[in-house]
Design an enzyme around this catalytic site. Sequence first.
Site, PDB file in Angstrom:
ATOM      1  N   GLU A   1      38.766  69.436  39.860  1.00 38.68           N
ATOM      2  CA  GLU A   1      39.305  69.404  41.226  1.00 38.68           C
ATOM      3  C   GLU A   1      40.636  70.137  41.323  1.00 38.68           C
ATOM      4  O   GLU A   1      41.555  69.865  40.549  1.00 38.68           O
ATOM      5  CB  GLU A   1      39.460  67.935  41.667  1.00 38.68           C
ATOM      6  CG  GLU A   1      39.988  67.793  43.087  1.00 38.68           C
ATOM      7  CD  GLU A   1      39.814  66.406  43.692  1.00 38.68           C
ATOM      8  OE1 GLU A   1      39.148  65.541  43.089  1.00 38.68           O
ATOM      9  OE2 GLU A   1      40.349  66.200  44.796  1.00 38.68           O
TER      10      GLU A   1
ATOM     11  N   ASP B   1      34.727  57.468  45.184  1.00 46.03           N
ATOM     12  CA  ASP B   1      35.698  56.458  45.626  1.00 46.03           C
ATOM     13  C   ASP B   1      36.525  56.999  46.792  1.00 46.03           C
ATOM     14  O   ASP B   1      37.379  56.297  47.342  1.00 46.03           O
ATOM     15  CB  ASP B   1      36.570  55.971  44.463  1.00 46.03           C
ATOM     16  CG  ASP B   1      37.343  57.082  43.785  1.00 46.03           C
ATOM     17  OD1 ASP B   1      37.215  58.251  44.197  1.00 46.03           O
ATOM     18  OD2 ASP B   1      38.069  56.787  42.811  1.00 46.03           O
TER      19      ASP B   1
HETATM   20  O1  KIV Z   1      35.603  60.556  45.314  1.00 46.77           O
HETATM   21  C1  KIV Z   1      35.213  61.722  45.557  1.00 46.77           C
HETATM   22  O2  KIV Z   1      34.709  62.035  46.640  1.00 46.77           O
HETATM   23  C2  KIV Z   1      35.371  62.713  44.504  1.00 46.77           C
HETATM   24  C3  KIV Z   1      35.114  64.153  44.858  1.00 46.77           C
HETATM   25  C4  KIV Z   1      36.238  64.685  45.647  1.00 46.77           C
HETATM   26  C5  KIV Z   1      34.821  64.962  43.683  1.00 46.77           C
HETATM   27  O3  KIV Z   1      35.704  62.387  43.412  1.00 46.77           O
END
Ligand code: KIV
Length: 272
Positions: free
Chosen positions: A190, A52
């Site tokens: 994260e 997202d």
């Molecule tokens: O939305 C995204 O790109 C993510 C990554 C940063 C893991 O969730």
Amino acid sequence: MSVAKKQYKRVTTKSVVEMKSNGEKISMLTAYDYTMAKIVDGAGIDVILVGDSASNVMAGHETTLPITLDQMIYHASSVIRAVKRALVVVDIPFGSYQSDPKEALRSAIRIMKESGGHAVKVEGGKEIKESVKRILNAGIPVMGHLGLTPQSIYKFGTYTVRAKEEAEAEKLKEDAKMLEKAGCFAIVLEKVPAKLAKEVAQSLTIPVIGIGAGNGVDGQVLVTHDMLGMTHEFNPRFLRRYLNMYEEMTNAFEQYAADVKSVDFPNDKEQY
Ligand code: KIV
């Protein structure tokens, strides 16, 4: 550690768990469109995340909150058309799974049916336990996401490192165990201290894929546009830039504009 490498023709949720048990690190990158997904897949990246983060990268929103389920399905179906090998995981966007497990399942089913994605990703721990279970019961693989969860940015207030304090670290460890027990096939961690991330990875049999979580985990994920250096204003410590595409692209566009203005382009060979 010795790295037993097995060539996977097609990466599945089962293969990524197997990679962890074989000590093979898992590579994961984002893609939101056909052309990028084709390059990422062709390069042999194991997992493609239709994140997202498309809300930031593709649409220019400040957060991931505004992106809709329909928009995620559009991005995911474009990616799916390009991919031959990678496992494609699709984020369920904010507001499409938090209110109740039935809504979570409906959203996951729409993603799987309408985009052809292979798995979904959701952010959070015990708060979303019932939703995770409901999705898994329907046979849809789920990847968890703990630590800095951008869909909760207004609760955190900042994008700084999470779980530095004991209480939050303990909750994260419990949430990771809960997600594994519920049946998730992997977890993204994260922006948490490397020591904590390593401890979590070692305590689980499912892979932990880190972003800003050090090298003691089972794989790494980056936002493709960041690692290519297209988003040059974003400079977190964890980001390694493999190209400076912002500069390369700017130079190309400037050169093109100059060539058009000077009638250097198109030349005699570039016309019919
Ligand atoms: O939305 C995204 O790109 C993510 C990554 C940063 C893991 O969730």
